[in-house]
Enzyme design. Structure first.
Site, short mmCIF file in Angstrom:
data_model
loop_
_atom_site.label_atom_id
_atom_site.label_comp_id
_atom_site.label_asym_id
_atom_site.label_seq_id
_atom_site.Cartn_x
_atom_site.Cartn_y
_atom_site.Cartn_z
N GLY A 209 0.96 -1.15 0.05
CA GLY A 209 -0.16 0.24 0.04
C GLY A 209 0.87 1.34 -0.05
N GLY A 210 0.30 2.34 0.55
CA GLY A 210 0.91 3.69 0.58
C GLY A 210 2.04 3.91 1.61
N VAL A 211 3.04 4.82 1.05
CA VAL A 211 4.01 5.00 2.09
C VAL A 211 3.57 5.58 3.51
CG1 VAL A 211 4.44 7.38 1.22
CG2 VAL A 211 6.26 5.74 2.05
N ALA A 213 0.87 4.53 5.30
CA ALA A 213 0.60 3.62 6.06
C ALA A 213 1.72 2.62 6.37
CB ALA A 213 -0.57 2.92 5.21
N GLY A 214 2.62 2.47 5.33
CA GLY A 214 3.81 1.77 5.68
C GLY A 214 4.56 2.00 6.69
N GLU A 232 5.54 -3.31 1.00
CA GLU A 232 5.88 -3.31 -0.25
C GLU A 232 4.95 -1.72 -0.62
OE1 GLU A 232 5.14 -2.19 -3.74
OE2 GLU A 232 3.72 -3.80 -3.81
N CYS A 266 1.59 1.26 -8.11
CA CYS A 266 2.91 1.70 -7.41
C CYS A 266 3.99 1.71 -8.64
CB CYS A 266 3.15 1.00 -6.34
SG CYS A 266 3.30 -0.86 -6.58
#
Length: 469
Positions: A209-211, A213-214, A232, A266
């Site tokens: 997912g998005g950075v 949230a990561g 990822e 992505c």
């Protein structure tokens, strides 16, 4: 977990696709307890038994290809031709995962110190899989398939924007023979995801997912090194065009790189780097010619659209705001086609000489950067904190070898779209694009831990030195 109900809608029509109750805290506790109990039996089964169930899953996915694609198109708005390819990858993931597990997480024996040296792998336990909306079956399945094959139990939280696709995916696995307690689905929004990540009963988190949230997951588990975390994330991916004779082909590769899936991959190119002057101008002319032919429409339209809407109105507004913040020259303006639907036209903005944010604009918005020489092109390509994909379009192989050596990315393509990746290769990159645990073929690495053993059939051992006679 304050959101009590989740509703997913068709981005093309706003029709409700699915609605249901969100998982409560008490339900999550109970699910994780069942997952722990289910793990014991599942991990003890012979590997061949888990392979057989996985292959049954693949058969079911192949048989229901059109049904899967229809649901995916309804819930994501992606064209039907595109979701058919996602359905194919869901089925195809099984054999690739079996091969990867054997190659990267299998067993082998040798000899060391007069004993049998054995390497094998064990599952972690209960893993949380958190999936994205853009490929709501393929991408979480890229974690789920290798995790189950390795013997883990999985608690899966699909995106709150695509819960029906996640539930369907889990249902296929259960129909194939995975016990109910070994693969469970958690429904909810960001608060549910946070509760799952923070729960003491999980042994790891596998996230695509998005950075933002990561990074939140990374921070939440920073003091828990005992938990495996595989992230990822996204990219601000460069595509450089240099010394290309066929401008028309270059234009098609650029469009495929930047606008497929309405730019919601992505791996999409976000920055197009071109030479100054007439050479770069020739590429722009060819590119706008192809952009102007792009059909934007609903998934089942005829003729088939190249791209559908973005996932929702909030995403559309965010992209329009991002375009406004860029400034620059709008060669092709990103526009909302319908006031109450998230259909967008492809945007192409020249930001040469401007200081623009280094972020992932997750949609059909491509920035153009013009440079005077190759050194400047490479500097622009690497001027990002991300490192997922990078591409070069060039007829000069020697230049590609330089690009490959100098580009800081985990996926480096030559004369192919940045969105192209082999199922038999790892997928990931340095910088903010992940935490150095690439997925796809290398997912087998993070779904099990290695156990190294020295073994002998009998306890025959004497200390040779340092003992009194």
């Amino acid at each position: 977990m304050s959101i009590s109900e989740i509703i997913s809608t068709d981005p093309s029509t706003d029709a409700v696709v699915w609605r249901g109750a969100a998982t409560t805290t008490e339900e999550l506790d109970a699910m994780l307890a069942r997952a722990r109990a289910g793990f014991a039996d599942w991990s003890a089964r012979p590997l061949e038994a888990r392979h057989a169930i996985a292959r049954k899953f693949a058969e079911l996915a192949k048989a229901r290809r059109e049904e899967i694609a229809t649901l995916l198109s309804q819930e994501t708005g992606k064209p039907y031709w595109e979701t058919l390819t996602e359905a194919d990858t869901v089925a195809g993931k099984v054999e690739v995962s079996i091969r990867a597990q054997a190659e990267r997480a299998g067993e082998r024996e040798g000899e060391a110190a007069g004993a049998r040296a054995r390497l094998a792998h064990r599952p972690h336990g209960v893993l949380a899989v958190i999936g994205p909306f853009n490929f709501p079956m393929h991408l979480p399945n890229g974690h789920i398939a290798p995790a189950l094959l390795a013997g883990n139990a999985v608690v899966f939280k699909p995106s709150e924007k695509t819960p029906a696709s996640g539930l369907y995916l889990a249902g296929l696995w259960r129909e194939a023979g995975v016990p109910d307690d070994v693969l469970q689905v958690v429904i909810g929004g960001p608060e549910t995801a946070r509760a799952l990540v923070a729960h003491e009963a999980i042994d790891g988190v596998l996230f695509t997912g998005g950075v933002n949230a990561g990074r939140a997951i990374h921070v939440a588990l920073a003091d828990q090194p005992q938990k495996i975390v595989a992230l990822e994330l996204g990219g601000n991916n460069p595509l450089v065009v240099w010394d290309v004779a066929d401008a028309e082909s270059a234009a098609h590769v650029i469009v495929q790189s930047a606008y497929v899936s309405a730019g919601q991959r992505c791996s999409c190119a976000r920055r197009l780097i071109l030479p100054d002057g007439a050479v770069g101008g020739r590429i722009i002319e060819a590119l706008t010619g192809v952009i102007d032919k792009i059909l934007v429409g609903a998934p089942f339209d005829e003729p088939a659209p190249f791209m559908g809407p973005v996932i929702d109105l909030a995403s559309a507004r965010s992209l329009l705001s991002a375009q406004a913040q860029l400034g620059g020259v709008r060669i092709r303006e990103l526009k909302q086609i319908h006031a109450n639907r998230p259909f967008l036209t492809p945007g192409l903005v020249d930001v040469t000489g401007l200081a623009v944010p280094d972020r992932e604009n997750f949609g059909p918005l491509l920035q153009v950067i013009r440079v005077p020489d190759w050194a400047s092109a490479m500097a622009a390509a690497n001027a990002t904190r991300f490192g997922l994909t990078a591409g070069l379009l060039s007829d000069d192989e020697a230049l590609y070898r330089r690009f490959w050596n100098e580009a800081r990315a985990g996926i480096v393509n030559w004369n192919r779209p940045t969105t192209g990746a082999a199922a038999t290769a790892p997928f990931g990159g340095p910088g903010l694009s992940g935490n150095h645990r690439p997925s796809a073929y290398y997912a087998a690495d993070y779904c099990a831990y290695p156990v190294a053993s020295l073994e002998a059939d009998k306890a025959q051992f004497r200390i040779a030195t340092g003992l009194a006679a």
